[in-house]
Design an enzyme around this catalytic site. Structure first.
Site, PDB file in Angstrom:
ATOM      1  N   GLU A  33       0.852  -1.195   0.000  1.00  0.00           N
ATOM      2  CA  GLU A  33       0.000   0.000   0.000  1.00  0.00           C
ATOM      3  C   GLU A  33       0.883   1.239   0.000  1.00  0.00           C
ATOM      4  O   GLU A  33       1.770   1.382   0.839  1.00  0.00           O
ATOM      5  CB  GLU A  33      -0.940   0.004   1.212  1.00  0.00           C
ATOM      6  N   GLY A  39      -6.725   0.427   3.721  1.00  0.00           N
ATOM      7  CA  GLY A  39      -8.177   0.579   3.534  1.00  0.00           C
ATOM      8  C   GLY A  39      -8.599   1.229   2.235  1.00  0.00           C
ATOM      9  O   GLY A  39      -9.779   1.240   1.900  1.00  0.00           O
ATOM     10  N   LYS A  51     -20.091   8.485   4.708  1.00  0.00           N
ATOM     11  CA  LYS A  51     -21.216   8.037   5.534  1.00  0.00           C
ATOM     12  C   LYS A  51     -21.174   8.678   6.921  1.00  0.00           C
ATOM     13  O   LYS A  51     -22.213   8.930   7.536  1.00  0.00           O
ATOM     14  CB  LYS A  51     -21.226   6.509   5.655  1.00  0.00           C
ATOM     15  N   GLY A 176     -22.554  16.661 -11.984  1.00  0.00           N
ATOM     16  CA  GLY A 176     -22.819  15.221 -12.022  1.00  0.00           C
ATOM     17  C   GLY A 176     -23.767  14.801 -10.923  1.00  0.00           C
ATOM     18  O   GLY A 176     -23.417  14.863  -9.738  1.00  0.00           O
ATOM     19  N   VAL A 233     -21.523  20.820 -18.999  1.00  0.00           N
ATOM     20  CA  VAL A 233     -20.612  21.817 -18.424  1.00  0.00           C
ATOM     21  C   VAL A 233     -19.482  22.077 -19.415  1.00  0.00           C
ATOM     22  O   VAL A 233     -18.850  21.150 -19.929  1.00  0.00           O
ATOM     23  CB  VAL A 233     -20.081  21.334 -17.055  1.00  0.00           C
ATOM     24  N   ALA A 266     -18.111  15.630  -9.791  1.00  0.00           N
ATOM     25  CA  ALA A 266     -18.493  14.261  -9.415  1.00  0.00           C
ATOM     26  C   ALA A 266     -19.007  13.549 -10.670  1.00  0.00           C
ATOM     27  O   ALA A 266     -20.122  13.050 -10.708  1.00  0.00           O
ATOM     28  CB  ALA A 266     -19.553  14.291  -8.320  1.00  0.00           C
ATOM     29  N   THR A 267     -18.148  13.546 -11.685  1.00  0.00           N
ATOM     30  CA  THR A 267     -18.589  12.990 -12.968  1.00  0.00           C
ATOM     31  C   THR A 267     -18.074  11.571 -13.204  1.00  0.00           C
ATOM     32  O   THR A 267     -18.277  11.017 -14.271  1.00  0.00           O
ATOM     33  CB  THR A 267     -18.121  13.902 -14.126  1.00  0.00           C
ATOM     34  N   GLY A 268     -17.411  10.992 -12.215  1.00  0.00           N
ATOM     35  CA  GLY A 268     -17.041   9.594 -12.373  1.00  0.00           C
ATOM     36  C   GLY A 268     -15.592   9.312 -12.013  1.00  0.00           C
ATOM     37  O   GLY A 268     -14.809  10.220 -11.726  1.00  0.00           O
ATOM     38  N   HIS A 441     -43.585  -7.294  13.059  1.00  0.00           N
ATOM     39  CA  HIS A 441     -44.327  -6.034  13.054  1.00  0.00           C
ATOM     40  C   HIS A 441     -43.994  -5.261  14.324  1.00  0.00           C
ATOM     41  O   HIS A 441     -43.933  -5.863  15.397  1.00  0.00           O
ATOM     42  CB  HIS A 441     -45.831  -6.321  13.005  1.00  0.00           C
TER      43      HIS A 441
HETATM   44  C1  LIG Z   1     -16.721   9.631  -2.065  1.00  0.00           C
HETATM   45  C2  LIG Z   1     -16.894   8.168  -2.360  1.00  0.00           C
HETATM   46  C3  LIG Z   1     -17.900   7.470  -1.733  1.00  0.00           C
HETATM   47  C4  LIG Z   1     -18.073   6.111  -1.989  1.00  0.00           C
HETATM   48  N1  LIG Z   1     -19.069   5.450  -1.338  1.00  0.00           N
HETATM   49  C5  LIG Z   1     -19.249   4.147  -1.573  1.00  0.00           C
HETATM   50  C6  LIG Z   1     -20.247   3.423  -0.876  1.00  0.00           C
HETATM   51  O1  LIG Z   1     -20.967   3.973  -0.038  1.00  0.00           O
HETATM   52  N2  LIG Z   1     -20.383   2.103  -1.127  1.00  0.00           N
HETATM   53  C7  LIG Z   1     -19.592   1.465  -2.047  1.00  0.00           C
HETATM   54  O2  LIG Z   1     -19.767   0.252  -2.250  1.00  0.00           O
HETATM   55  N3  LIG Z   1     -18.635   2.111  -2.730  1.00  0.00           N
HETATM   56  C8  LIG Z   1     -18.432   3.436  -2.504  1.00  0.00           C
HETATM   57  N4  LIG Z   1     -17.428   4.089  -3.159  1.00  0.00           N
HETATM   58  C9  LIG Z   1     -16.614   3.326  -4.116  1.00  0.00           C
HETATM   59  C10 LIG Z   1     -15.563   2.496  -3.374  1.00  0.00           C
HETATM   60  O3  LIG Z   1     -14.771   3.342  -2.571  1.00  0.00           O
HETATM   61  C11 LIG Z   1     -14.695   1.735  -4.368  1.00  0.00           C
HETATM   62  O4  LIG Z   1     -15.513   0.982  -5.237  1.00  0.00           O
HETATM   63  C12 LIG Z   1     -13.747   0.786  -3.647  1.00  0.00           C
HETATM   64  O5  LIG Z   1     -12.921   1.487  -2.754  1.00  0.00           O
HETATM   65  C13 LIG Z   1     -12.886   0.012  -4.641  1.00  0.00           C
HETATM   66  O6  LIG Z   1     -12.048  -0.829  -3.946  1.00  0.00           O
HETATM   67  P1  LIG Z   1     -10.641  -1.307  -4.537  1.00  0.00           P
HETATM   68  O7  LIG Z   1     -10.083  -2.243  -3.517  1.00  0.00           O
HETATM   69  O8  LIG Z   1     -10.819  -1.795  -5.913  1.00  0.00           O
HETATM   70  O9  LIG Z   1      -9.736   0.008  -4.651  1.00  0.00           O
HETATM   71  P2  LIG Z   1      -9.435   1.225  -3.692  1.00  0.00           P
HETATM   72  O10 LIG Z   1     -10.317   1.289  -2.533  1.00  0.00           O
HETATM   73  O11 LIG Z   1      -9.365   2.413  -4.585  1.00  0.00           O
HETATM   74  O12 LIG Z   1      -7.985   0.899  -3.127  1.00  0.00           O
HETATM   75  C14 LIG Z   1      -6.866   0.822  -3.940  1.00  0.00           C
HETATM   76  C15 LIG Z   1      -5.636   1.086  -3.104  1.00  0.00           C
HETATM   77  O13 LIG Z   1      -4.496   0.743  -3.879  1.00  0.00           O
HETATM   78  C16 LIG Z   1      -3.459   1.643  -3.599  1.00  0.00           C
HETATM   79  N5  LIG Z   1      -2.529   1.615  -4.726  1.00  0.00           N
HETATM   80  C17 LIG Z   1      -2.788   1.948  -6.008  1.00  0.00           C
HETATM   81  N6  LIG Z   1      -1.709   1.752  -6.782  1.00  0.00           N
HETATM   82  C18 LIG Z   1      -0.749   1.276  -5.962  1.00  0.00           C
HETATM   83  C19 LIG Z   1       0.588   0.891  -6.171  1.00  0.00           C
HETATM   84  N7  LIG Z   1       1.143   0.914  -7.365  1.00  0.00           N
HETATM   85  N8  LIG Z   1       1.309   0.482  -5.100  1.00  0.00           N
HETATM   86  C20 LIG Z   1       0.751   0.453  -3.858  1.00  0.00           C
HETATM   87  N9  LIG Z   1      -0.513   0.805  -3.609  1.00  0.00           N
HETATM   88  C21 LIG Z   1      -1.261   1.191  -4.648  1.00  0.00           C
HETATM   89  C22 LIG Z   1      -4.172   2.967  -3.438  1.00  0.00           C
HETATM   90  O14 LIG Z   1      -3.382   3.863  -2.680  1.00  0.00           O
HETATM   91  C23 LIG Z   1      -5.456   2.552  -2.720  1.00  0.00           C
HETATM   92  O15 LIG Z   1      -5.292   2.673  -1.327  1.00  0.00           O
HETATM   93  C24 LIG Z   1     -17.223   5.445  -2.908  1.00  0.00           C
HETATM   94  C25 LIG Z   1     -16.188   6.150  -3.540  1.00  0.00           C
HETATM   95  C26 LIG Z   1     -16.020   7.490  -3.267  1.00  0.00           C
HETATM   96  C27 LIG Z   1     -14.905   8.224  -3.946  1.00  0.00           C
END
Ligand SMILES: Cc1cc2nc3c(=O)[nH]c(=O)nc-3n(C[C@H](O)[C@H](O)[C@H](O)COP(=O)(O)OP(=O)(O)OC[C@H]3O[C@@H](n4cnc5c(N)ncnc54)[C@H](O)[C@@H]3O)c2cc1C
Length: 462
Positions: A33, A39, A51, A176, A233, A266-268, A441
């Protein structure tokens, strides 16, 4: 350097869950990480902090709007913004430390730093190169840029900056009207900010059931969020202490400008794979930057798998987690499985919105004959008592077999209610199975049963 059975790159919900399951299955496991804390997006700048702020501001909203009606008199609390942010940061710390604890408990090595993959079987972190029989890429996603908009994370922010603003803005423009924009827009609307959401399409939350979209937009508008729909936009210009967002209405091509103190883009999001060395390895990606995997999450390079936001599919924490567990099982010689047909999606506004399976629009397009069972929370005693009767449960079932094909809920605790329907769908249940199940209920879940009854001979309290 110790050599590992598995090195996972990224400790988000995909990566850390994969690491824990690998360790539980007896594989010598490390997780890399680059961030200071474990996390990923989810725990540090995504699901969990958003949340926390949604919870705190909903408490404020209740105090302002429903307490007096229940005989709870007195002034609504003032907002101490720095303290609210400190509470949010404390929630993040508790959760990220929790993952650290789980890594220690499961004897997973945390390799600190940014990883690259010089060749299959090797992971480089800083000056150290580690051997691994298997590599799992779980590097997640990053904010997609928007043409004409420079994010400075102070005035023009992504979701990351929006969780850390130094003051509550008077006017917030959200570009968005998707899940992230509406959740964070709700946070600030409850804090008294004038929120305007600008959306390119004609409906909010693209891809959701159209009836839910309409009702959701109406409820949010009632809560004070303005919507500019069908607007592209064109750019955001910094002003003295704020920014102007320029947009063109798609219907008539007219140009408009809206002033804001803060603009949230917040477009993706798009996969984050920079620095890994995918091109040199020859790992195939799609034109959207997603790593291509087969049905066992293997890339086209032997020994390298990928999961989570870095590959195709909904960008959701629980989808990443499920893939993390499944790929661990594959690597341990077992059978990993994810049912992509039953992945719930939840929006944590008030009311919540939750969805699973097919929408009516998808069923119509597929020519699939279906029936609809719908029940309004107005007929649910608990919801009425709790000032939470806005919304409905809609269950879609096969016209002939009654098998549940999808469900869409807008209402109180929708994000929890959806799961009994997910379980039913996993078991291939019919709507009648839900309808015949006794529900306690008074609970919100009775509305789910009533919607299931409405697929058959009819709901009782409708
Ligand atoms: C504001 C916001 C709210 C969200 N709310 C929700 C929700 O309520 N419910 C939900 O299901 N989803 C939600 N999401 C989406 C959710 O956060 C993601 O779908 C999820 O975190 C994806 O998990 P992941 O393990 O694929 O990657 P990530 O959680 O993105 O973790 C990837 C990790 O890899 C690390 N990393 C990347 N490249 C390298 C490298 N080369 N070497 C070492 N470390 C590296 C990064 O630092 C990061 O910590 C939300 C996203 C955002 C932005």
């Amino acid at each position: 350097m110790p050599s590992y059975d598995v090195i996972i790159i990224g400790s988000g919900p995909g990566g850390y869950v994969c690491a824990i399951r690998c360790a539980q299955l007896g594989l010598k496991t490390a997780c890399v990480e680059g961030r200071e804390t474990l996390g990923g997006t989810c725990l540090n700048i995504g699901c969990i902090p958003s949340k926390a702020l949604l919870h705190a501001t909903q408490m404020l909203h209740e105090a302002q709007h429903t307490f007096a009606a229940m005989g709870l008199t007195g002034d609504a609390p003032d907002v101490d913004w720095p303290k609210m942010l400190a509470y949010k940061n404390d929630v993040i710390a508790q959760n990220t430390k929790g993952i650290e604890f789980l890594f220690k408990k499961n004897k997973i090595d945390w390799l600190k730093g940014w990883a690259s993959i010089p060749e299959a079987g090797k992971v480089k972190v800083g000056d150290d190169t580690h051997d691994a029989r298997h590599i799992v890429i779980a590097t997640g996603s990053e904010v997609s840029p928007l043409a004409g908009v420079d994010i400075d994370e102070k005035i023009v922010v992504s979701s990351e900056g929006a969780l850390e603003l130094d003051r509550i803005p008077k006017r917030l423009v959200v570009i968005g009207a998707g899940v992230i924009g509406l959740e964070l827009g709700s946070v600030y609307a409850r804090l008294g900010t004038k929120v305007t959401a600008i959306e390119y399409l004609d409906a909010i939350t693209p891809g959701m059931d159209a009836e839910v979209q309409r009702q959701f937009q109406k409820i949010l508008a009632k809560q004070g969020i303005d919507f500019v729909m069908g607007a592209a936009v064109q750019g955001v210009d910094r002003t003295d202490g704020g920014a102007n967002a320029r947009y063109k209405l798609r219907a008539d091509g007219s140009d408009h400008t809206i002033e804001a103190d803060t603009v949230l883009v917040a477009t993706g999001r798009r996969p984050f794979t920079g620095g890994l060395g995918l091109d040199a390895l020859g790992i195939a990606t799609t034109d959207r930057g997603q790593i291509v995997t087969d049905d066992r999450w293997a890339t086209n390079v032997d020994g390298i798998h990928a999961i989570g936001d870095a590959i195709a599919g909904p960008m959701l924490a629980h989808k990443a987690e499920d893939e993390g567990m499944a790929v661990a099982e594959v690597l341990a010689g077992k059978h990993g499985h994810v049912n992509y047909g039953v992945i719930p999606g939840v929006i944590y506004t008030h009311p919540e919105v939750a969805t699973v399976g097919a929408t009516e629009e998808q069923l119509k397009e597929a020519g699939h004959a279906y029936k609809t069972g719908k029940f309004s929370f107005m007929g649910n005693g608990r919801a009425k008592a709790n000032f939470a009767a806005d919304g409905f449960v809609k269950i879609l079932a096969d016209a002939e077999t009654d098998r549940i094909l999808g469900a869409h809920i807008i209402g109180p605790m929708a994000g929890d209610l959806i799961h009994e329907i997910c379980v039913a769908m996993e078991f291939g249940a019919a709507a009648q199975d839900l309808a015949m199940t006794c529900h306690a209920h008074p609970t919100y879940s009775e509305a789910v049963r009533e919607a299931a009854l409405a697929c058959g001979d009819g709901a009782i309290h409708a």
